[in-house]
Motif scaffolding. Structure first.
Motif, PDB file in Angstrom:
ATOM      1  N   GLU A   1       0.757  -1.341  -0.010  1.00 47.30           N
ATOM      2  CA  GLU A   1       0.089   0.072  -0.007  1.00 47.30           C
ATOM      3  C   GLU A   1       0.786   1.152  -0.017  1.00 47.30           C
ATOM      4  O   GLU A   1       1.887   1.186   0.683  1.00 47.30           O
ATOM      5  CB  GLU A   1      -0.850  -0.064   1.197  1.00 47.30           C
ATOM      6  N   GLY A   2       0.495   2.170  -0.676  1.00 49.37           N
ATOM      7  CA  GLY A   2       1.399   3.402  -0.890  1.00 49.37           C
ATOM      8  C   GLY A   2       2.350   3.495  -1.994  1.00 49.37           C
ATOM      9  O   GLY A   2       3.074   4.281  -1.988  1.00 49.37           O
ATOM     10  N   ASP A   3       2.599   2.362  -2.530  1.00 48.69           N
ATOM     11  CA  ASP A   3       3.980   2.220  -3.479  1.00 48.69           C
ATOM     12  C   ASP A   3       3.419   2.848  -4.966  1.00 48.69           C
ATOM     13  O   ASP A   3       4.539   3.533  -5.491  1.00 48.69           O
ATOM     14  CB  ASP A   3       4.122   0.662  -3.700  1.00 48.69           C
ATOM     15  N   ALA A   4       2.170   2.701  -5.327  1.00 50.65           N
ATOM     16  CA  ALA A   4       2.156   2.970  -6.952  1.00 50.65           C
ATOM     17  C   ALA A   4       0.718   3.169  -7.275  1.00 50.65           C
ATOM     18  O   ALA A   4      -0.136   2.784  -6.402  1.00 50.65           O
ATOM     19  CB  ALA A   4       2.794   1.791  -8.005  1.00 50.65           C
ATOM     20  N   HIS A   5       0.495   4.088  -8.174  1.00 51.28           N
ATOM     21  CA  HIS A   5      -1.051   4.123  -8.746  1.00 51.28           C
ATOM     22  C   HIS A   5      -1.287   3.155  -9.509  1.00 51.28           C
ATOM     23  O   HIS A   5      -0.474   2.563 -10.461  1.00 51.28           O
ATOM     24  CB  HIS A   5      -1.003   5.338  -9.302  1.00 51.28           C
ATOM     25  N   VAL A   6      -2.450   2.250  -9.420  1.00 51.58           N
ATOM     26  CA  VAL A   6      -2.872   1.394 -10.245  1.00 51.58           C
ATOM     27  C   VAL A   6      -4.384   1.635 -10.792  1.00 51.58           C
ATOM     28  O   VAL A   6      -5.108   1.903 -10.259  1.00 51.58           O
ATOM     29  CB  VAL A   6      -3.121   0.039  -9.391  1.00 51.58           C
ATOM     30  N   ILE A   7      -4.140   1.836 -12.098  1.00 52.29           N
ATOM     31  CA  ILE A   7      -5.604   2.277 -12.842  1.00 52.29           C
ATOM     32  C   ILE A   7      -5.891   1.050 -13.619  1.00 52.29           C
ATOM     33  O   ILE A   7      -5.194   0.467 -14.395  1.00 52.29           O
ATOM     34  CB  ILE A   7      -4.961   3.504 -13.880  1.00 52.29           C
ATOM     35  N   ARG A   8      -7.336   0.931 -13.483  1.00 52.33           N
ATOM     36  CA  ARG A   8      -7.928  -0.286 -14.072  1.00 52.33           C
ATOM     37  C   ARG A   8      -9.249  -0.050 -14.905  1.00 52.33           C
ATOM     38  O   ARG A   8      -9.937   0.781 -14.147  1.00 52.33           O
ATOM     39  CB  ARG A   8      -8.033  -1.600 -12.929  1.00 52.33           C
TER      40      ARG A   8
END
Length: 193
Positions: free
Chosen positions: A53-60
């Motif tokens: 959590e908090g590492d990267a943006h994930v757009i799905r």
């Protein structure tokens, strides 16, 4: 309440009980990158990309396609939250390969009930009413897995709001092995200047 709702709320209660210092996570992603990928339930970006959590943006979205809305999210990701590298990750055996714009438009015009997938593709199992409201939507279906990754990387790279300094990498996730397979032509198209 539904069984699904009950189970989600129970899981959330357990999660919240052990939330700990996650409330201290910074707004920008700690590892400074974003992933655009498919909504397919078999894909777990946190696991296949080693994220916490908090590492990267994930757009799905359906197919992990570079739609206007996905690009909107990527632009916000870099402009306001500092990401500096992006991944476009499609996958094998994607449901977006099993129909065309015409097929889904016809299914929706016939019925709003959930369709079934058989050996001949998707077909309606319900009866009307349907709607033609889907006729003007580009459903961004996939006819060629690697070609769609290349197309999406190129679309992102050529967008006027995307700076040349951000590299965009292209990959396919193999749903049988869990491996990321680079689409070299996509990564080449997405090179930073």
């Amino acid at each position: 309440m539904s069984v699904v709702l009950d189970s989600v709320l129970a899981a959330n209660a357990t999660y919240a009980d052990s939330f700990g210092d996650k409330s201290e996570l910074a707004l920008p992603p700690a590892r400074g990158f974003a992933i655009l990928t498919c909504m397919d339930a078999r894909l777990d970006p946190a696991k296949y990309a080693g994220l916490a959590e908090g590492d990267a943006h994930v757009i799905r979205n359906a197919g992990g396609r570079a739609s206007d809305d996905a690009i909107r999210s990527l632009v916000i990701s870099y402009k306001l939250l500092g990401t500096s590298e992006w991944f476009v990750i499609h996958h094998t055996d994607c449901g977006m390969e099993f129909f065309t714009n015409d097929v889904i438009r016809g299914l929706l015009a016939n019925s709003l009930e959930t369709a079934a997938l058989g050996p001949e593709g998707f077909h309606d199992v319900g009866s009307g009413p349907g709607s033609t409201a889907g006729d003007d939507i580009d459903w961004l279906t996939i006819a060629d897995q690697t070609g769609s990754v290349i197309d999406d990387v190129r679309r992102i790279r050529s967008h006027p709001l995307v700076p040349d300094r951000i590299p965009v990498y292209g990959f396919l996730y193999d749903v049988r092995s869990g491996r990321l397979i680079e689409v070299k032509d996509a990564t080449a198209a997405g090179q930073a200047a």
